[in-house]
Enzyme design. Structure first.
Site, PDB file in Angstrom:
ATOM      1  N   GLU A 102       0.811  -1.214   0.000  1.00 30.67           N
ATOM      2  CA  GLU A 102       0.000   0.000   0.000  1.00 30.67           C
ATOM      3  C   GLU A 102       0.845   1.266   0.000  1.00 30.67           C
ATOM      4  OE1 GLU A 102      -0.584  -2.610   1.941  1.00 30.67           O
ATOM      5  OE2 GLU A 102      -2.698  -3.167   1.793  1.00 30.67           O
ATOM      6  N   PHE A 125     -11.441  -7.801  13.359  1.00 31.82           N
ATOM      7  CA  PHE A 125     -10.331  -8.201  12.496  1.00 31.82           C
ATOM      8  C   PHE A 125     -10.023  -7.101  11.482  1.00 31.82           C
ATOM      9  CE2 PHE A 125      -8.867 -10.315   8.543  1.00 31.82           C
ATOM     10  CZ  PHE A 125      -7.614 -10.684   9.000  1.00 31.82           C
ATOM     11  N   GLN A 126      -8.777  -6.757  11.363  1.00 33.01           N
ATOM     12  CA  GLN A 126      -8.303  -5.680  10.468  1.00 33.01           C
ATOM     13  C   GLN A 126      -8.981  -4.344  10.757  1.00 33.01           C
ATOM     14  OE1 GLN A 126      -8.228  -7.142   6.346  1.00 33.01           O
ATOM     15  NE2 GLN A 126      -6.146  -7.849   6.714  1.00 33.01           N
ATOM     16  N   LYS A 145     -17.734  -1.201   5.667  1.00 34.54           N
ATOM     17  CA  LYS A 145     -18.204  -2.138   4.663  1.00 34.54           C
ATOM     18  C   LYS A 145     -19.726  -2.137   4.539  1.00 34.54           C
ATOM     19  CE  LYS A 145     -17.115  -6.754   2.966  1.00 34.54           C
ATOM     20  NZ  LYS A 145     -16.456  -8.047   3.248  1.00 34.54           N
ATOM     21  N   MET A 191      24.352   9.351   2.248  1.00 32.67           N
ATOM     22  CA  MET A 191      24.189  10.601   2.989  1.00 32.67           C
ATOM     23  C   MET A 191      24.443  10.377   4.476  1.00 32.67           C
ATOM     24  SD  MET A 191      23.794  13.750   2.320  1.00 32.67           S
ATOM     25  CE  MET A 191      22.771  14.384   0.994  1.00 32.67           C
TER      26      MET A 191
END
Lengths: 584, 188
Positions: free
Chosen positions: A52, A114-115, A164, A482
């Site tokens: 993502e 969940f999630q 949802k 760097m």
């Protein structure tokens, strides 16, 4: 023309009504209804990334190269948390982005489902605004408002969290023109009295400088044109931040190069010694100012910015003008012309003589080698061999990024897409993917370091799947360059965890991804190798083995002023004192 | 030059009242913020203060326009003049914010706070507490044979003083609302 449809249908319809052609995303349980709708249409293309974070950076690349908002669709919980870095990056660099996240159904919110994650809570500080939609009737209106907020004023990322059950439920669709965008409507016209004050200063200026930034890019192509007109009419010198490269062409006579920590000698000295500074869409970031109490001590400062909170944040200015760059520059030119197009041209000519002396220092010079490829040389050859292409450059973050800014020339805005404010390693590869998706025929090159590149290298798989012929030009010094440079300057050359061991064979890696790999380690082979990369019709991983201990100069050490720059061959011992060491 | 600009309606008419805008002295300002009463709006404002390291001395929030779903947040904050200026600019650019007013510089204003103060005691202490409550025009809203709960309204300093006076007289606990403030006169 409102009508009944499910929330998921509304999402797709709203995106279409907003003119969206591409969505970068990754499916999951809480966004399945929306993916089901995407499956049943052909107007919006979905680019399936591999992580993502990649989706957000790809959307940034899309947005930075087109000026249109980038759109991201991810699932709840880990989908949303993985998108946080890209949103923060877009917030820091003022990039318009709309992120749609799935959420667990409303009746499960707060139950540690969940999630489940508190997505609006987590992303509140890293978005310009965000919404949790609990009612399907409000979904379409909220999405339209999200686009409005993302793209007006100072652009930025916004997030709409959609449970949802809201996606499944049926409600009334509202078209964009039926939706209330709320009271958010930032001022675009600047105060004409202040603009006149700025013009008065401009007319009298003896040692003027134009200091431009990403605000010019965000204001649109008109702003860039007006800026060029202003420079051509006044003959003032112009420099730019990392974010504003390309607004004024690098081939232009008045171009001093980038300013700031790794900016040119002439740009930084001009900033320090000027008597009139016109800051256009930049924000006096610490990479630019160096030590603030020694920043351009004797100048009359004008600051044009669309965001009032950018004004007087780091540096106090004499004339603050709040408005859109394009509108303000247009008014400024009008006022200046109406007053007789005056400049103090004699004094400005003398100022140019001084600037020429600084230019003669040739602060970007480096010692080339016939044995090893110097990273600067690699970029000079890349520049020479790609200059006439329809070319877009992205970068990762680190030394290579600064060298790319120094050694590649940009003639137009939206051609240089780099992570400036947040400095996100792993940004460049997915960003180049987003650019290529937006410009399928163009040459898109990601100038990378091997360490940054490996942070999101999974997106090569996306590039292969979607036949995006992105070129990954990796300046491989087997170091976190760097970090290593700072450890050399600041930490007694103790190189704590700043080298890469067990690097992959990039050519084999390319083969494993199903694209082309090129290895180059000899300066004599470089041109042919770059040409081979350009000629190949598909994604390429170019492993350019460069000098391992090259430092990036010139450099203003942290805590120092613009006139205390280090040049490449200067002694760097004790260059940074303990006061500067605590700064980043 | 803008450093010297005074806001319209400012009570500070004299240049002697101007303070160095780059000074590092601390000032306390009362700022009111009119916002959409949407979910999370308070967290958004508080997150701005904590995320950018600003102080909150007092915070009051309630919906003031039920039909328009607008809430008024009154926040008392302390910082250097430059920080105060930043706080206002940062608040103003938030999407759900309608208006930001700095009552401290925009002219005369009234500030009030309500407190409930529980005092337990018997004999002399109990009589003295009641007498002082009368002086401060505090109301008794609950009483038992050995305790009172006083309700007191006023400027924060008055409430501070009252609570300090109650301490030796058997102060048990105090609850304060934080201040609500409005500008004086007909204008907003």
């Amino acid at each position: 023309m409102s009508r009944q449809m499910t929330g998921a249908q509304m999402v797709v319809r709203a995106l279409r009504d907003q003119g969206v052609d591409t969505v970068f995303g990754y499916p999951g349980g809480a966004v399945l209804p929306i993916y089901d709708e995407l499956f049943q249409q052909n107007k919006i293309r979905h680019i399936l990334v591999r992580h993502e974070q990649g989706a957000t950076h790809a959307a940034e690349g899309y947005a930075r190269s087109t000026g249109k908002p980038g759109v991201v669709l991810v699932t709840s919980g880990p989908g949303a948390t993985n998108a946080v870095t890209g949103m923060t990056d877009a917030l820091m660099d003022s990039i318009p982005m709309v992120v749609l996240t799935g959420q667990v159904p409303t009746f499960m919110i707060g139950n540690d489902a969940f999630q489940e994650a508190d997505t609006v809570g987590i992303t509140r500080p890293c978005t310009k605004h965000n919404w949790l939609v609990k009612d399907t009737d409000k979904l379409a209106g909220t999405i339209h408002q999200a686009f409005h907020v993302a793209t007006t004023g100072r652009p930025g990322p916004v997030l709409v969290d959609i449970p949802k059950d809201v996606q499944f439920a049926t409600g009334q669709y509202q078209a964009p023109n039926q939706s209330q965008t709320g009271h958010y409507n930032p001022q675009v016209k600047g105060d004409i009295d202040l603009i006149t004050l700025a013009v008065e200063g401009l007319e009298k200026a003896e040692r003027p400088i134009l200091y431009t930034g990403g605000g010019v890019v965000n204001s649109g192509p008109g702003a860039s044109q007006l800026l060029r007109e202003l420079v051509a009419e006044t003959n003032f010198p112009i420099t730019s931040t990392l974010m504003g490269l390309g607004c004024y062409p690098a081939s232009g006579d008045n171009w001093l190069g980038m300013l700031g920590m790794h900016g040119t000698y002439e740009a930084n000295w001009s900033m320090h010694d000027c008597d009139y500074m016109l800051c256009i869409g930049a924000r006096f970031d610490d990479r630019i100012t160096g030590r603030v109490d020694a920043f351009s001590p004797n100048s009359f400062k004008v600051h044009i910015d669309i965001d009032p909170s950018s004004i007087n944040k780091n540096i106090r200015v004499d004339v603050p003008i709040i408005g859109d760059i394009g509108h303000v520059l247009e008014d400024m030119l009008k006022v200046w012309k109406a007053r007789g197009r005056k400049t103090n041209s004699e004094a400005v000519a003398k100022w140019w003589e001084q600037i020429e002396k600084w230019r003669e220092v040739k602060s970007l010079n480096y010692r080339n080698s016939e044995k090893t490829i110097k990273p600067q040389y690699a970029l000079q050859r890349l520049e020479a061999l790609t200059k006439n292409h329809d070319r877009y450059i992205t970068t990762e973050v680190g030394q290579h990024q600064m060298w790319a800014a120094q050694f590649l020339g940009f003639e137009d805005p939206h051609r240089w897409m780099t992570s400036g404010g947040l400095g996100t390693m792993g940004y460049g590869l997915p960003a180049s993917l987003g650019v290529q998706i937006a410009h399928p025929e163009a040459l898109v090159i990601n100038v990378a370091g091997e360490a940054s590149w490996m942070m999101n290298m999974q997106e090569m798989s996306t590039a292969v799947q979607f036949k995006a012929p992105i070129k990954q030009f990796i300046l491989n010094n087997e170091r976190l360059g760097m970090v290593r440079q700072w450890q050399e300057l600041l930490h007694g050359e103790r190189y704590s965890s700043s080298w890469s061991e067990a690097l992959p064979d990039f050519v084999k890696l390319a083969e494993a991804f199903g694209c082309k790999g090129i290895l180059c380690k000899d300066p004599a082979d470089l041109d042919d190798a770059i040409q081979e990369m350009l000629d190949y019709d598909g994604p390429v991983i170019f492993d350019c083995l460069v000098e391992k201990h090259e430092n990036c100069f010139p450099m203003i050490p942290s805590g120092k002023a613009h006139n205390e720059m280090l040049l490449g061959d200067a002694s760097t011992k004790d260059a940074i004192d303990s006061g500067g060491a605590v700064m980043v | 030059m803008n450093a010297l600009a005074l806001k319209k309606g400012s009570s500070r008419k004299s240049a002697y009242d101007l303070k160095n805008p780059q000074g590092d002295h601390q000032e306390t300002h009362t700022i009111t913020v009119l916002v959409d009463n949407e979910a999370g709006v308070l967290a958004r404002v508080i997150g701005l203060f904590s995320g950018r390291g600003y102080n909150i001395d007092s915070l009051t929030v309630a919906e003031v326009d039920h039909a328009g779903h607008r809430s008024r947040i009154t926040v008392v904050t302390t910082g250097t003049p430059a920080v105060i200026e930043q706080i206002k600019a940062q608040l103003e650019r938030m999407v759900p914010v309608y208006a930001v007013h700095d009552l401290t510089v925009e002219g005369p204003s009234v500030e009030r706070e309500l407190a409930l103060v529980k005092v337990a005691g018997t004999g002399e202490h109990r009589v003295e507490a009641l007498r002082l409550a009368d002086v401060f025009r505090a109301n008794v809203v609950d009483t038992t044979l050995e305790s009172f709960v006083f309700e007191i309204t006023g400027a924060p300093e008055k409430i501070d003083t009252f609570i300090e006076l109650m301490r030796p007289l058997g102060l048990v606990e105090a609850g304060r609302t934080g201040i609500a403030a409005l500008s004086r006169g007909a204008h907003i």
